[in-house]
Design an enzyme around this catalytic site. Structure first.
Site, PDB file in Angstrom:
ATOM      1  N   GLY A 289      30.612  58.328  43.434  1.00  0.00           N
ATOM      2  CA  GLY A 289      30.788  59.612  44.100  1.00  0.00           C
ATOM      3  C   GLY A 289      30.710  60.722  43.074  1.00  0.00           C
ATOM      4  O   GLY A 289      30.127  60.562  42.001  1.00  0.00           O
ATOM      5  N   SER A 290      31.338  61.832  43.404  1.00  0.00           N
ATOM      6  CA  SER A 290      31.197  63.005  42.540  1.00  0.00           C
ATOM      7  C   SER A 290      32.127  62.932  41.328  1.00  0.00           C
ATOM      8  O   SER A 290      33.139  62.213  41.334  1.00  0.00           O
ATOM      9  CB  SER A 290      31.508  64.264  43.348  1.00  0.00           C
ATOM     10  OG  SER A 290      32.836  64.203  43.793  1.00  0.00           O
ATOM     11  N   THR A 291      31.789  63.689  40.318  1.00  0.00           N
ATOM     12  CA  THR A 291      32.608  63.732  39.107  1.00  0.00           C
ATOM     13  C   THR A 291      33.995  64.286  39.422  1.00  0.00           C
ATOM     14  O   THR A 291      35.004  63.798  38.905  1.00  0.00           O
ATOM     15  CB  THR A 291      31.878  64.552  38.022  1.00  0.00           C
ATOM     16  OG1 THR A 291      30.677  63.833  37.677  1.00  0.00           O
ATOM     17  CG2 THR A 291      32.718  64.725  36.770  1.00  0.00           C
TER      18      THR A 291
ATOM     19  N   GLY B 206      35.973  61.594  40.911  1.00  0.00           N
ATOM     20  CA  GLY B 206      36.226  60.622  39.843  1.00  0.00           C
ATOM     21  C   GLY B 206      37.474  60.990  39.045  1.00  0.00           C
ATOM     22  O   GLY B 206      38.300  60.137  38.716  1.00  0.00           O
TER      23      GLY B 206
ATOM     24  N   GLU C 105      30.935  55.569  38.886  1.00  0.00           N
ATOM     25  CA  GLU C 105      29.522  55.993  38.899  1.00  0.00           C
ATOM     26  C   GLU C 105      29.516  57.396  39.477  1.00  0.00           C
ATOM     27  O   GLU C 105      29.698  57.565  40.679  1.00  0.00           O
ATOM     28  CB  GLU C 105      28.696  55.063  39.796  1.00  0.00           C
ATOM     29  CG  GLU C 105      28.670  53.615  39.360  1.00  0.00           C
ATOM     30  CD  GLU C 105      27.785  53.373  38.161  1.00  0.00           C
ATOM     31  OE1 GLU C 105      27.122  54.330  37.692  1.00  0.00           O
ATOM     32  OE2 GLU C 105      27.748  52.235  37.689  1.00  0.00           O
TER      33      GLU C 105
ATOM     34  N   CYS D 212      21.800  60.157  43.169  1.00  0.00           N
ATOM     35  CA  CYS D 212      22.537  60.450  41.941  1.00  0.00           C
ATOM     36  C   CYS D 212      21.620  60.602  40.733  1.00  0.00           C
ATOM     37  O   CYS D 212      21.883  61.402  39.855  1.00  0.00           O
ATOM     38  CB  CYS D 212      23.588  59.387  41.687  1.00  0.00           C
ATOM     39  SG  CYS D 212      22.907  57.742  41.711  1.00  0.00           S
TER      40      CYS D 212
ATOM     41  N   GLU E  30      25.238  69.870  39.533  1.00  0.00           N
ATOM     42  CA  GLU E  30      24.520  68.964  40.414  1.00  0.00           C
ATOM     43  C   GLU E  30      24.382  69.627  41.775  1.00  0.00           C
ATOM     44  O   GLU E  30      25.376  70.054  42.362  1.00  0.00           O
ATOM     45  CB  GLU E  30      25.310  67.658  40.550  1.00  0.00           C
ATOM     46  CG  GLU E  30      24.591  66.630  41.376  1.00  0.00           C
ATOM     47  CD  GLU E  30      25.377  65.327  41.487  1.00  0.00           C
ATOM     48  OE1 GLU E  30      26.588  65.379  41.729  1.00  0.00           O
ATOM     49  OE2 GLU E  30      24.757  64.258  41.335  1.00  0.00           O
TER      50      GLU E  30
HETATM   51  P1  NAP Z   1      32.603  62.284  46.923  1.00  0.00           P
HETATM   52  O1  NAP Z   1      33.015  63.445  47.724  1.00  0.00           O
HETATM   53  O2  NAP Z   1      33.144  62.124  45.573  1.00  0.00           O
HETATM   54  O3  NAP Z   1      32.933  61.019  47.815  1.00  0.00           O
HETATM   55  C1  NAP Z   1      32.672  59.687  47.425  1.00  0.00           C
HETATM   56  C2  NAP Z   1      33.658  58.763  48.091  1.00  0.00           C
HETATM   57  O4  NAP Z   1      34.984  59.030  47.604  1.00  0.00           O
HETATM   58  C3  NAP Z   1      33.730  58.953  49.599  1.00  0.00           C
HETATM   59  O5  NAP Z   1      33.980  57.706  50.213  1.00  0.00           O
HETATM   60  C4  NAP Z   1      34.910  59.877  49.732  1.00  0.00           C
HETATM   61  O6  NAP Z   1      35.469  59.856  51.016  1.00  0.00           O
HETATM   62  C5  NAP Z   1      35.844  59.327  48.684  1.00  0.00           C
HETATM   63  N1  NAP Z   1      36.892  60.241  48.218  1.00  0.00           N
HETATM   64  C6  NAP Z   1      36.944  61.591  48.317  1.00  0.00           C
HETATM   65  N2  NAP Z   1      38.095  62.065  47.771  1.00  0.00           N
HETATM   66  C7  NAP Z   1      38.783  60.999  47.311  1.00  0.00           C
HETATM   67  C8  NAP Z   1      40.041  60.827  46.642  1.00  0.00           C
HETATM   68  N3  NAP Z   1      40.822  61.865  46.331  1.00  0.00           N
HETATM   69  N4  NAP Z   1      40.436  59.574  46.307  1.00  0.00           N
HETATM   70  C9  NAP Z   1      39.648  58.516  46.592  1.00  0.00           C
HETATM   71  N5  NAP Z   1      38.455  58.607  47.234  1.00  0.00           N
HETATM   72  C10 NAP Z   1      38.026  59.835  47.596  1.00  0.00           C
HETATM   73  O7  NAP Z   1      31.041  62.240  46.756  1.00  0.00           O
HETATM   74  P2  NAP Z   1      29.958  62.560  47.857  1.00  0.00           P
HETATM   75  O8  NAP Z   1      29.774  64.023  47.909  1.00  0.00           O
HETATM   76  O9  NAP Z   1      30.264  61.824  49.106  1.00  0.00           O
HETATM   77  O10 NAP Z   1      28.694  61.863  47.210  1.00  0.00           O
HETATM   78  C11 NAP Z   1      27.829  62.534  46.362  1.00  0.00           C
HETATM   79  C12 NAP Z   1      28.184  62.325  44.915  1.00  0.00           C
HETATM   80  O11 NAP Z   1      28.091  60.963  44.587  1.00  0.00           O
HETATM   81  C13 NAP Z   1      27.258  63.029  43.982  1.00  0.00           C
HETATM   82  O12 NAP Z   1      27.983  63.649  42.958  1.00  0.00           O
HETATM   83  C14 NAP Z   1      26.414  61.910  43.413  1.00  0.00           C
HETATM   84  O13 NAP Z   1      25.852  62.169  42.160  1.00  0.00           O
HETATM   85  C15 NAP Z   1      27.368  60.813  43.380  1.00  0.00           C
HETATM   86  N6  NAP Z   1      26.656  59.539  43.360  1.00  0.00           N
HETATM   87  C16 NAP Z   1      26.680  58.832  42.199  1.00  0.00           C
HETATM   88  C17 NAP Z   1      25.994  57.639  42.109  1.00  0.00           C
HETATM   89  C18 NAP Z   1      26.017  56.846  40.850  1.00  0.00           C
HETATM   90  O14 NAP Z   1      25.748  55.670  40.900  1.00  0.00           O
HETATM   91  N7  NAP Z   1      26.331  57.408  39.706  1.00  0.00           N
HETATM   92  C19 NAP Z   1      25.301  57.151  43.209  1.00  0.00           C
HETATM   93  C20 NAP Z   1      25.296  57.907  44.375  1.00  0.00           C
HETATM   94  C21 NAP Z   1      26.005  59.103  44.432  1.00  0.00           C
HETATM   95  P3  NAP Z   1      34.995  60.963  52.097  1.00  0.00           P
HETATM   96  O15 NAP Z   1      33.522  60.933  52.159  1.00  0.00           O
HETATM   97  O16 NAP Z   1      35.612  60.488  53.347  1.00  0.00           O
HETATM   98  O17 NAP Z   1      35.515  62.254  51.594  1.00  0.00           O
END
Ligand code: NAP
Ligand code: MG
Length: 496
Positions: free
Chosen positions: A247-249, A252, A269, A303, A400
């Site tokens: 997910g997002s930094t 993370g 990741e 990503c 990003e």
């Molecule tokens: P995100 O907001 O960080 O969400 C990722 C996951 O984490 C979702 O299941 C989200 O649930 C959950 N989450 C949110 N807040 C949390 C918390 N406080 N504690 C635990 N889990 C929590 O990311 P996104 O916007 O959905 O996805 C896009 C990001 O993912 C981009 O930054 C992208 O670069 C990154 N990404 C990285 C890779 C890699 O392999 N490096 C691959 C794909 C994507 P909810 O959706 O229900 O909020």
């Protein structure tokens, strides 16, 4: 004539019935009250399917089921070859249900159907096959040592890390579940998968296939729910040994803090802002097609998207012309429409964020070459966009965007472009386009990122470790390294 892919009857039935939570081998309603949410089709903005959303008690039940299945060695006590056969069976079932899984990925997450079928779904099956092999190959090491007058025979073995929570984002839920789940199962772990409510239907379908493949009860639990509630509860939970998060930094960082309570192991990741570097000697047809696919594929919601383009000055104008012609020619449309070449963004609010970063880029002095706007009408479409003559300090170059937005900059020398490419908080991936072997090797050696391609961009493989330098993450997934990430190393010293 282009046509529209007709959604199968099977998928229609799947969408019509509300999915429960998969806990301890059974599909269940939420415990507290009927907590539900609607998943949208981002190509139309309309409700697609009703989901059951986990509450705090459901999270507790899922963790308890995973813990119990792990402690009772329900999965681990099976012969390694039997576990290997189960992982192969999962791969076969994914292929047998490929059409349906691709339809779900398209309707729920906005992917192009052909891309979902030949990309995500095929990749998920390959990942299970690749990791199946590790079940029978996790050997230890041994050696004899002496300490004073004591002699020891020692052996070192890899053991499963325990119960792992797999937290995944919406941009490729099937492929991302597979690449965490397959090594976790090969290592002998029990897991809880927390997909995003925005797109999780393919993961729920995968859950059905896991039961069909004979994965024992409680070994894999699937609980959709919000990150702030379910994700945070898992991250802080004391009975969980490991989190594998994509997910997002920013999220993370939350997980690192939450995980500190019991110092659970973490694989992160995270985000990226990956450079694509085109030298003047590159095969320009290959580079233009590859750079365009690297940023506009998946509407940039990838990503490893190559979102910062660096082009050597001698070919800068020509290359930009080619790219903008390619961007303008891309047909936006729903993923089920076979003529579509770029699908929607995941949500209206995400599109709003992309749009404001583009506006900010223009205000900060970038030159809008093509695109730049949300598409009016149904669905969350955004035009493929190129911001040229960007400079290193611009927000659009640093942050990003996670949309179909490319910033382009000219460079003169290799030293200059390597410094520019490394001038980022992120270090996930990148590509170098050149016909010269020394240029390719020198440049890849000096770029601080976890995965670099030469004359390609964004091609994953289950055998190739993947992960980020700097704020793009901790640890590696895929390859043998993924097994290491789901195991602990135990040393046993036997006094002779
Ligand atoms: P995100 O907001 O960080 O969400 C990722 C996951 O984490 C979702 O299941 C989200 O649930 C959950 N989450 C949110 N807040 C949390 C918390 N406080 N504690 C635990 N889990 C929590 O990311 P996104 O916007 O959905 O996805 C896009 C990001 O993912 C981009 O930054 C992208 O670069 C990154 N990404 C990285 C890779 C890699 O392999 N490096 C691959 C794909 C994507 P909810 O959706 O229900 O909020
Ligand atoms: Mg959806």
């Amino acid at each position: 004539m282009a046509s529209t892919h007709q959604v199968s009857e099977q998928t229609r039935r799947f969408l019509a019935a509300r999915r429960g939570l998969l806990i301890d081998g059974r599909w269940q309603d939420a415990r507290a009250k009927a907590q539900t949410a609607w998943s949208l089709d981002p190509a139309t903005g309309k409700p697609l399917a009703e989901l059951t959303v986990a509450g705090p008690e459901d999270v507790e039940a899922a963790v308890a089921a995973a813990r119990h299945s792990f402690e009772s060695r329900r999965w681990l006590r099976l012969a390694p070859a039997a576990r290997e056969r189960s992982l192969w069976r999962i791969a076969e079932l994914i292929e047998q249900h490929a059409q349906m899984l691709a339809e779900l990925e398209t309707l729920d997450g906005g992917k192009l159907f052909a891309g979902a079928l030949h990309g995500d779904v095929a990749f998920a099956a390959d990942v299970f096959r690749y990791h199946a092999g590790w079940c029978t190959k996790l050997e230890g090491r041994q050696l004899e040592v002496q300490s004073g007058d004591m002699r020891f025979h020692c052996h070192m073995v890899r053991e499963p890390v325990g119960v792992a929570a797999l937290i995944i984002p919406w941009n490729g839920p099937l492929a991302m579940s597979a690449w965490k789940l397959a090594p976790a199962l090969a290592a002998g772990c029990s897991v809880i998968i927390k997909p995003s409510e925005l797109a999780c239907l393919s993961v729920l379908k995968l859950g059905e296939l896991l039961l069909e493949a004979g994965v024992p009860d409680g070994v894999v639990n699937i609980i959709p729910g919000s990150g702030a509630a379910v994700g945070a509860q898992l991250a802080a939970h004391r009975a969980i040994d490991k989190i594998s998060f994509t997910g997002s930094t920013a999220t993370g960082r939350h997980i690192v803090r939450a995980a500190a309570g019991n110092l659970k192991k973490l694989t992160l990741e995270l985000g990226g802002k990956s450079p694509a570097i085109v030298f003047a000697d590159a095969d320009l047809d290959l580079a233009a097609a590859g750079v365009a696919a690297g940023i506009f594929g998946g509407a940039g919601q990838v990503c490893v998207a190559g979102s910062r383009l660096y082009v050597q000055r001698a070919i800068y104008s020509e290359f930009l012309e080619r790219l903008s012609a390619a961007a303008r020619a891309l047909r936006l449309g729903p993923g089920l429409d076979e003529s579509s070449q770029i699908g929607p963004l995941i949500s209206d609010s995400h599109r709003g964020g992309v749009s404001s970063l583009v506006t900010q880029g223009i205000q900060e002095g970038a030159r809008l070459v093509t695109g730049g706007h949300a598409v009016e009408g149904a669905g969350f479409f955004f035009e493929p966009t190129i911001l040229a003559d960007a400079t290193p300090g611009m927000t659009a170059v640093r942050e990003e965007i996670f949309g179909p937005v490319l910033t382009a900059m000219p460079f003169e020398t290799a030293d200059e472009v390597i410094a520019a490419a490394n001038d980022s908080e992120f270090g996930l991936a990148g590509s170098v386009w050149t016909r010269d072997l020394s240029t390719a090797l020198d440049t890849t050696a000096r770029i601080r990122a976890g995965l670099l391609w030469v004359n390609a961009h964004g091609v994953p493989h289950p055998a190739i470790p993947f992960g980020g330098y700097k704020q793009s993450g901790w640890g590696r997934e895929q390859g043998r390294d993924a097994i290491d990430a789901f195991t602990e190393l135990k040393s046993v010293m036997v006094r002779l």
